[in-house]
Design an enzyme around this catalytic site. Sequence first.
Site, PDB file in Angstrom:
ATOM      1  N   ALA A  13       1.024  -1.223   0.003  1.00 24.32           N
ATOM      2  CA  ALA A  13       0.061   0.002  -0.002  1.00 24.32           C
ATOM      3  C   ALA A  13       0.936   1.230  -0.149  1.00 24.32           C
ATOM      4  CB  ALA A  13      -0.930  -0.060   1.101  1.00 24.32           C
ATOM      5  N   ASP A  14       1.986   1.213   0.671  1.00 28.55           N
ATOM      6  CA  ASP A  14       2.717   2.343   0.814  1.00 28.55           C
ATOM      7  C   ASP A  14       3.743   2.531  -0.709  1.00 28.55           C
ATOM      8  OD1 ASP A  14       2.076   2.753   3.382  1.00 28.55           O
ATOM      9  OD2 ASP A  14       4.126   2.318   4.056  1.00 28.55           O
TER      10      ASP A  14
ATOM     11  N   ASP B 284       2.568   1.669  -3.376  1.00 28.70           N
ATOM     12  CA  ASP B 284       1.665   1.856  -4.528  1.00 28.70           C
ATOM     13  C   ASP B 284       1.132   3.386  -4.541  1.00 28.70           C
ATOM     14  OD1 ASP B 284       1.750  -0.649  -6.019  1.00 28.70           O
ATOM     15  OD2 ASP B 284       0.326  -1.313  -4.623  1.00 28.70           O
TER      16      ASP B 284
ATOM     17  N   SER C 210       5.773  -4.644 -16.294  1.00 26.57           N
ATOM     18  CA  SER C 210       5.068  -5.031 -14.886  1.00 26.57           C
ATOM     19  C   SER C 210       3.581  -4.624 -14.980  1.00 26.57           C
ATOM     20  CB  SER C 210       5.542  -3.983 -13.978  1.00 26.57           C
ATOM     21  OG  SER C 210       6.987  -4.092 -13.749  1.00 26.57           O
TER      22      SER C 210
ATOM     23  N   GLU D 283      -7.635 -14.071 -13.717  1.00 25.47           N
ATOM     24  CA  GLU D 283      -6.781 -15.191 -13.396  1.00 25.47           C
ATOM     25  C   GLU D 283      -6.000 -14.706 -11.950  1.00 25.47           C
ATOM     26  OE1 GLU D 283      -2.522 -14.582 -15.674  1.00 25.47           O
ATOM     27  OE2 GLU D 283      -4.449 -15.150 -16.936  1.00 25.47           O
TER      28      GLU D 283
ATOM     29  N   LYS E  51      -3.349 -13.688  -9.052  1.00 28.59           N
ATOM     30  CA  LYS E  51      -2.117 -13.171  -9.150  1.00 28.59           C
ATOM     31  C   LYS E  51      -1.152 -13.826  -8.366  1.00 28.59           C
ATOM     32  CE  LYS E  51       0.287  -8.604  -8.466  1.00 28.59           C
ATOM     33  NZ  LYS E  51       1.396  -8.959  -7.636  1.00 28.59           N
TER      34      LYS E  51
ATOM     35  N   ASP F 235       2.099 -14.799  -6.235  1.00 29.90           N
ATOM     36  CA  ASP F 235       3.313 -13.978  -5.731  1.00 29.90           C
ATOM     37  C   ASP F 235       4.534 -14.762  -5.581  1.00 29.90           C
ATOM     38  OD1 ASP F 235       4.511 -11.863  -4.668  1.00 29.90           O
ATOM     39  OD2 ASP F 235       3.800 -12.243  -2.542  1.00 29.90           O
TER      40      ASP F 235
ATOM     41  N   ARG G 160      13.059 -11.821 -14.947  1.00 29.89           N
ATOM     42  CA  ARG G 160      12.523 -10.758 -15.737  1.00 29.89           C
ATOM     43  C   ARG G 160      13.885  -9.671 -15.775  1.00 29.89           C
ATOM     44  NH1 ARG G 160       7.612  -7.566 -13.442  1.00 29.89           N
ATOM     45  NH2 ARG G 160       9.099  -7.007 -11.913  1.00 29.89           N
TER      46      ARG G 160
ATOM     47  N   GLU H 230       5.256 -17.681 -13.715  1.00 25.44           N
ATOM     48  CA  GLU H 230       5.614 -17.436 -12.443  1.00 25.44           C
ATOM     49  C   GLU H 230       6.236 -18.630 -11.730  1.00 25.44           C
ATOM     50  OE1 GLU H 230       5.383 -13.744  -9.889  1.00 25.44           O
ATOM     51  OE2 GLU H 230       4.900 -14.252 -12.042  1.00 25.44           O
TER      52      GLU H 230
ATOM     53  N   TYR I 250       3.501 -21.815 -13.230  1.00 22.04           N
ATOM     54  CA  TYR I 250       2.321 -21.538 -13.894  1.00 22.04           C
ATOM     55  C   TYR I 250       2.617 -20.670 -15.089  1.00 22.04           C
ATOM     56  CZ  TYR I 250      -1.054 -23.907 -10.554  1.00 22.04           C
ATOM     57  OH  TYR I 250      -1.624 -24.877  -9.776  1.00 22.04           O
TER      58      TYR I 250
ATOM     59  N   LYS J 119      -7.235  -9.281 -17.837  1.00 22.58           N
ATOM     60  CA  LYS J 119      -6.592  -8.899 -19.031  1.00 22.58           C
ATOM     61  C   LYS J 119      -7.490  -8.994 -20.177  1.00 22.58           C
ATOM     62  CE  LYS J 119      -2.380 -11.778 -18.021  1.00 22.58           C
ATOM     63  NZ  LYS J 119      -1.517 -12.981 -18.333  1.00 22.58           N
TER      64      LYS J 119
ATOM     65  N   LYS K 151      -5.503  -5.302  -6.302  1.00 23.74           N
ATOM     66  CA  LYS K 151      -5.144  -5.942  -4.971  1.00 23.74           C
ATOM     67  C   LYS K 151      -6.148  -6.035  -4.213  1.00 23.74           C
ATOM     68  CE  LYS K 151      -0.595  -5.839  -6.217  1.00 23.74           C
ATOM     69  NZ  LYS K 151       0.152  -4.912  -5.118  1.00 23.74           N
TER      70      LYS K 151
ATOM     71  N   CYS L 170      22.636  12.527  14.857  1.00 24.62           N
ATOM     72  CA  CYS L 170      22.639  11.490  14.315  1.00 24.62           C
ATOM     73  C   CYS L 170      23.037  10.193  14.891  1.00 24.62           C
ATOM     74  CB  CYS L 170      23.650  11.657  13.033  1.00 24.62           C
ATOM     75  SG  CYS L 170      23.970  10.060  11.990  1.00 24.62           S
TER      76      CYS L 170
ATOM     77  N   CYS M  44      26.818   9.198  13.766  1.00 26.47           N
ATOM     78  CA  CYS M  44      28.239  10.073  13.932  1.00 26.47           C
ATOM     79  C   CYS M  44      27.992  11.104  14.833  1.00 26.47           C
ATOM     80  CB  CYS M  44      28.137  10.477  12.581  1.00 26.47           C
ATOM     81  SG  CYS M  44      27.291  11.830  11.837  1.00 26.47           S
TER      82      CYS M  44
ATOM     83  N   CYS N  65      20.926  13.837   8.256  1.00 24.81           N
ATOM     84  CA  CYS N  65      22.417  14.072   8.895  1.00 24.81           C
ATOM     85  C   CYS N  65      23.126  14.804   7.882  1.00 24.81           C
ATOM     86  CB  CYS N  65      22.948  12.673   8.884  1.00 24.81           C
ATOM     87  SG  CYS N  65      24.818  12.972   9.546  1.00 24.81           S
TER      88      CYS N  65
ATOM     89  N   CYS O 252      29.717  10.323   7.768  1.00 29.56           N
ATOM     90  CA  CYS O 252      28.924   9.581   8.488  1.00 29.56           C
ATOM     91  C   CYS O 252      28.941   8.152   8.216  1.00 29.56           C
ATOM     92  CB  CYS O 252      27.416  10.281   8.266  1.00 29.56           C
ATOM     93  SG  CYS O 252      26.234   9.190   9.325  1.00 29.56           S
TER      94      CYS O 252
END
Length: 766
Positions: free
Chosen positions: A42-43, A45, A90, A120, A122, A124, A143, A180, A239, A310, A334, A428, A431, A447, A453
Site C-alpha cells: 500500500a505504501d 503503490d 510490470s 486469473e 495473481k 506472488d 525478468r 511465475e 504456472y 486481461k 489488489k 545522528c 556520527c 544527517c 557519517c
Amino acid sequence: MAERDPGLEFDQARDEAARLAEQLTEWSAAYYEGDTQLVPDADYDAGMARLRELEAQFPELQSQDSPTQVVGGGASSLFAEVAHRERMLSLDNVFSVDELRAWLERTDAAAGGDVRWLTEIKIDGLAISLTYERGELTVAATRGDGRTGEDVTENIADIACIPQQLTGDDLPELVEVRGEVFFRVDDFRDLNAEQTAAGEAPFANPRNAASGSLRQKREGKRGAKLELMRKRLGRLSMYVHGIGAWVQGDDAPPRLTNQSDYYDLFASWGLPTSPHTRVVDDADAVVAYVEEYGERRASIEHELDGVVVKVDDLAQHDELGATSRAPRWAIAYKYPPEEVHTKLLDVRVGVGRTGRVTPYAVMEPVRVAGSTVTFATLHNQEVVRAKGVLIGDTVVLRKAGDVIPEVLGPVLAERPDDAHPFEMPTACPECGTELRAMKEGDIDLRCPNARSCPAQVRGRVEHIGSRQGLDIEVLGEVTAAALTQPDEPEQPPLVTEAALFDLTLDELVPIVVTVRDADTGEPRVDADGEPRRRTPFRVVKAKTYAPEAEGMTAAERRKAGFKKDVPVYGASTQAQKLLDELEKAKTKELWRLLVSLNIRHVGPVAARALADWFGSLDAIRAASVEELSAVEGVGGIIAESIVAWLDVDWHLEIIDRWSAAGVQWSIPGHPGPGAREEVEGPLTGLTIVATGTLEGFTREGAKEAIIAAGGKAAGSVSKKTDFVAAGPGAGSKLTKAEELGIPVLDADGFRLLLEGGPDAVAAPEA
C-alpha cells in the site's frame, strides 16, 4: 496534460517528486535485488500514484529514470545476462472495486467495445521467461529490468513441472513463454520445517524462498550441498501466464486469436497452466470472480494477493498498446490488506545513504500472511505523531501480500500506564552530527555529514556493489558494513568511498565485526555474555609455539607446559575475490561508474544517456546545466544535481583517487559529445513503424535497427509514416497502413530496407 494544482508550486512539486523517486527506487532495489520488501504494498503503490500525479501536472519532472517509467529489478553478475526477445513488463494496480470498474469501462471503450476479459489469480512468485526452439528448452531467464534478465537455465532443469521438450508436432520455430515460479503453501511449510531442523533460519515468505532458491549458483557445490540445492529446486512449481516472441516455423499453425487459447495450447504442449483462469463477458462477471477468490484465498495452493484481469483478444492488445513499464490491456486488482495486533516494543531510527533518518517500529514477532514480522517503517516523525502510537502500545498492523506491514495505529483500550511517546533524536545516531531539514519545508530530517557519517558511507559503498552500480557480488550489505564500521581496527579501511580501489589484503585481514541477529539486528552473545565477533576476511592457516619448544615432540611440549601461541592468519578467498572484482570493475561500462558515484537522481537510465551522449566523464564535467539537460532522458533536475555534485571538493577526491587507481572514465573510441546521435544511413529522413513479430528481430531490436540506420522509429502509423514493417500479430497498425496506402514490408523486406534504403525495396517499373 493533467490540470495543475494552483496551490502547488513547481519547486515544491520538484522536491516532493525527487523524494518519492528516491524512496521508490530504494524500496524497489530491496525487493528485486535483496528479495526483501521494506514497506507494505500500500505504501509503495501510494507513493507511485502520487509521483504519477506530480509528473502529470509537471511533465518536466518526468525522466526516463523515474520509477513510473521503468520495470523494477536487474540482472546480477552471479549469472550470465539474457536479452529478452520481447520485453517483460510490470502491471499497474487498482485497489478497490470502483477503481477496477472504472478501468474496465475505460479499457472497453478504448478497445472499441465488446471486450471479453481473461481473469486469473495473481501469483506472488518470481517472474520467468522460457525460450523453446523447435520445442526444446534452450534458455530460462528471470525478468530482470524487463529487457535483460539472469540466465537460470541450469537451475530450471531441476523443476519437475517444467518440460525440457514440448510435446506435439505443430510447434513454432521459437517461442518465449512467460510465467511465475513459486512454492506451493504445503511445499513452503515443509521447506521451512527442514530449514529449522537443520539449524537454519526459516524463510520469511514463499516469494523470497522461490527467488533465493532459483537464483543459487551451482559453482562450488558438491555432494550433499548440491543434492540439498536440487531438492529445494525440485519443490518449486510454475504456472505459465503469457507469451513473448513467436517465430513461425514452416509447419506450425498460425498464431491464435485470444490469450486464453494459448493457455489451452500451452497445456497441450505439456506446460503447466493455472486451473483458476476464467474468461468472462462483462464487468459484473469480473467483479464476481474477484469476490469469489477473495473468499477462497486460504484454500488456494499458493500465496496470492490479488487478481489479474486481461483483455483476451490479442488484436486488442496491439490496439491498446503499453506504457514504458506496463501494458494498457491488463491490470492487477489488489485485495485489501490483512490486519493483526501486536505490541510496539520500541521505535528506533536508521540512517540511509542519502542521510535521511527514518524511524522504524520494533514489535513483538507476529505471524501475518504467511511470515513472521518484527519491524515496520514509520517514514518520519510526523507519521509517528499522526498515527498516535506510543511505545508499549498494542498496535494494529496491516499487510498486503508478503511484505513488512504498516503500523496503522494503537488499540487505545489496551494502552498500558507506562506507554510513552517516541522522541525523534536531534543528533545522528551514527556520527553525532546535529540533524536538520536540508530544505525549507522538508519533513524529513537528514544527517548533513554526508562525507564521513559511517551509515551514509556504508550505504553508498553497498550501492556501488549493487546490480545497478558496479554489480560486485561480494560487495553487499555485510561487506560494506565491515569496510566502514568494523569493531577493529579503530580506523576503518573506508572513511569515504574514495579509497575503495586502493584496498589491500593487509587492510582486509585484520577486520573484526560483531555478529548480529538477522531478525532483530541485536548483537549475538556467547555463553559468557560477551558479544560474538568474527573475522570475515581472514582464515587461520596454522598455530605456532614459542621458539623454545621448537624440535620437541607433542608429549615433551605438554610436559614442559608449552601452549600454542598466537594463530597465524592469512587472507580468505572472500577477501581475494573482493579485490579481484574491484580490479575488473575499473574497466566496466561508463554508465555503471556514473551510477556508482551516488549522484542524486542519476540512476541507470540517466547514466546510460549521459555516457552515450558524452562518452567520458571529462566531457560531462565540462558541460553546462543547459548542455546536460538537453540530453534526452536527463532534464533540468538531474542536470542541476550533477553540477552541484561536481562542485563539492570531497566528491572530486573520489574521482581523482579512483582515476589514480586505474578506473577508466571513458568509452573507448567514442567520437565525443553528441556524435553518436548524428546517425547518417540508408533511412535518414524516413519514419518507419515496426509491428507484429518480425523474424530475427525483437520489438526493441527492430526499433534500434531503424535508429542505427538513421531513421525514426515511430510507435503509430500516420500519413507521415514512410514504411511499415509487419509480421504476424501486426493487428490494427497493419490495417491503418493499408488504408493509407503506406508500403508494407515483411521481415525480409525490412532487412533490405535497413541495408539499402527505399531503393532496395522499390517495386520494379512495368
